[in-house]
Design an enzyme around this catalytic site. Structure first.
Site, PDB file in Angstrom:
ATOM      1  N   GLU A 260       0.255  -1.289   5.573  1.00 28.67           N
ATOM      2  CA  GLU A 260       1.259  -0.824   6.531  1.00 28.67           C
ATOM      3  C   GLU A 260       1.051   0.643   6.858  1.00 28.67           C
ATOM      4  O   GLU A 260       1.237   1.063   8.006  1.00 28.67           O
ATOM      5  CB  GLU A 260       2.670  -1.047   5.966  1.00 28.67           C
ATOM      6  CG  GLU A 260       3.791  -0.814   6.956  1.00 28.67           C
ATOM      7  CD  GLU A 260       4.341   0.618   6.975  1.00 28.67           C
ATOM      8  OE1 GLU A 260       5.210   0.904   7.809  1.00 28.67           O
ATOM      9  OE2 GLU A 260       3.899   1.449   6.141  1.00 28.67           O
TER      10      GLU A 260
ATOM     11  N   ASP B  42       0.823  -1.208   0.000  1.00 31.18           N
ATOM     12  CA  ASP B  42       0.000   0.000   0.000  1.00 31.18           C
ATOM     13  C   ASP B  42       0.852   1.251   0.000  1.00 31.18           C
ATOM     14  O   ASP B  42       2.040   1.227   0.347  1.00 31.18           O
ATOM     15  CB  ASP B  42      -0.954   0.012   1.191  1.00 31.18           C
ATOM     16  CG  ASP B  42      -0.242   0.142   2.533  1.00 31.18           C
ATOM     17  OD1 ASP B  42       0.787  -0.538   2.713  1.00 31.18           O
ATOM     18  OD2 ASP B  42      -0.719   0.901   3.395  1.00 31.18           O
TER      19      ASP B  42
END
Length: 407
Positions: A177, A84
């Site tokens: 994350e 991400d």
């Protein structure tokens, strides 16, 4: 060493929007991350020769293995990166490639924004290098697609050069994350290694095994709204109370005034009306005692305000997010010492300092797999001024290769 597929691989990755969503209740938080894992990374892992490739829809992790080709190298080592990107526009990423940067201003496309050494003196460290920047309308996504590209390139190199002896290797690419929940469901049983590394750091040489301990603070304030013309001794302005709460936090304990091992309170959103107001903070510190003291202080502050008001109007909810992984890793510094030795062999000066943030390794370390963090190359991450040096990315690949040969 140069790796001919590294740049193209990285550019392909960053053009795909994998921004995470903190408001989502799914895992991954956005469908684009699962699509990226299944349609881009998984086929590529198969093509470069990884084995036992598995995507777990319950936690969003894509895992693969490369068995050892030497009986002399007995350790099992993992490498982890996240898919991400941060909370900034990631749609339509159009990287610019600046070959042999000669200093001075870099115009970011037609956006009107520029990278200037006056604002970002770190640019001066990259003279003569190939820089990849944004066009000023998005972030770049080097955090952490540079890490994914570096891990993939290292595996590809090992498979193409079977004469290079290496240990057992596992790789994992995970979600979310950036919103702090990516490792919550990490399956350590599916990642059978002695220790691991997140390839999620910044400039050349970063080697980190200390993170913040982190908590989220949600402030809710209840007011009482009456007509302002007749408000004397009747109105209770929730927005004003929220401001009063904030004004009683130490003025120097803010991100913009702290560095090194200093902690902080960070107000990152506030909204409301006279009737009700909300504010969201993050609390960060390195030492357990300081971390606990910060949490206790905001709780006490709310209690004192309520006492003065004569009613329960100020409410705080403090939720721990992750903890300083130092207390796990310092019990056995083997992963840190190994990476440090490899960097020194490569004439890279290790920069061992605390991460003023967290990584997936923070949580994974407490799950039983010590996981320090290694540089991936990104600079000015999480925004339009993000850039990365191709040469630093190449050196990250060198370090990964050095670790698995020295294990």
């Amino acid at each position: 060493m140069t790796y001919e597929t590294l740049l193209e691989r990285f550019l392909n990755y960053v053009k795909i929007n994998t921004r995470s969503n903190p408001a989502s209740t799914t895992t991954p938080s956005t469908k684009s991350q699962a699509d990226f894992a299944l349609t881009v990374l998984k086929p590529e892992m198969e093509a470069i020769g990884l084995q036992d490739i598995h995507y777990n829809p319950a936690n969003g992790y894509l895992i693969g293995s490369l068995p050892a080709n030497s009986s002399k190298l007995t350790r099992k080592i993992g490498f982890i990166a996240h898919m991400d990107t941060a909370d900034f526009n990631a749609e339509g990423v159009a990287p610019q490639i600046i070959e042999s940067y000669q200093g001075g201003e870099i115009k970011l496309g037609q956006s009107g924004y520029s990278l200037c050494p006056e604002d970002f003196p770190n640019l001066n460290q990259y003279l003569g290098q190939t820089l990849i920047t944004t066009d000023g309308t998005t972030l770049l996504g080097a955090d952490d697609k540079s890490g994914i590209a570096e891990i993939m390139t290292a595996i590809e190199f090992l498979v193409a050069n079977p004469q290079i002896e290496h240990c057992d290797i596992k790789v994992a690419f995970g979600p979310d994350e950036e919103i702090g929940v990516g490792a919550d469901k990490f399956d350590v049983n599916a990642f059978d290694v002695d220790f691991a590394y997140t390839i999620d750091g910044g400039p050349l040489g970063e080697l980190q095994y200390e993170t913040f301990s982190a908590a989220a603070l949600e402030l809710k304030v209840l007011g009482r709204n009456v007509h302002p013309g007749t408000a004397k001794n009747q109105m209770i302005n929730a927005l004003q109370l929220a401001m009063d709460f904030h004004s009683q936090l130490p003025v120097d304990d803010r991100p913009e005034k702290t560095d090194g091992y200093q902690g902080f309170y960070h107000l990152h959103s506030m909204s409301g009306t006279v009737e009700e107001a909300q504010a969201s903070y993050i609390i960060r510190d390195f030492e357990d005692s300081s971390f606990e003291a910060r949490k206790a202080f905001v709780t006490q502050l709310a209690e004192e305000m309520n006492s003065q008001l004569g009613a329960e109007r100020v409410f705080v909810t403090v939720t721990d997010q992750y903890y300083n992984m130092k207390k796990v890793i310092e019990k056995d510094m083997t992963p840190v010492n190994l990476a440090k030795a490899v960097m020194e062999d490569l004439a890279i000066k290790p920069v061992i300092e605390p991460i003023r943030g967290g990584t997936d390794g923070s949580k994974i370390s407490f799950m039983g797999i010590p996981t320090p963090n290694i540089f991936a190359g990104g600079e000015n991450m999480h925004g339009r001024f993000e850039f990365v040096s191709l040469q630093t990315m190449e050196k990250a690949v060198d370090v990964i290769l050095g670790i698995v040969q020295k294990a």
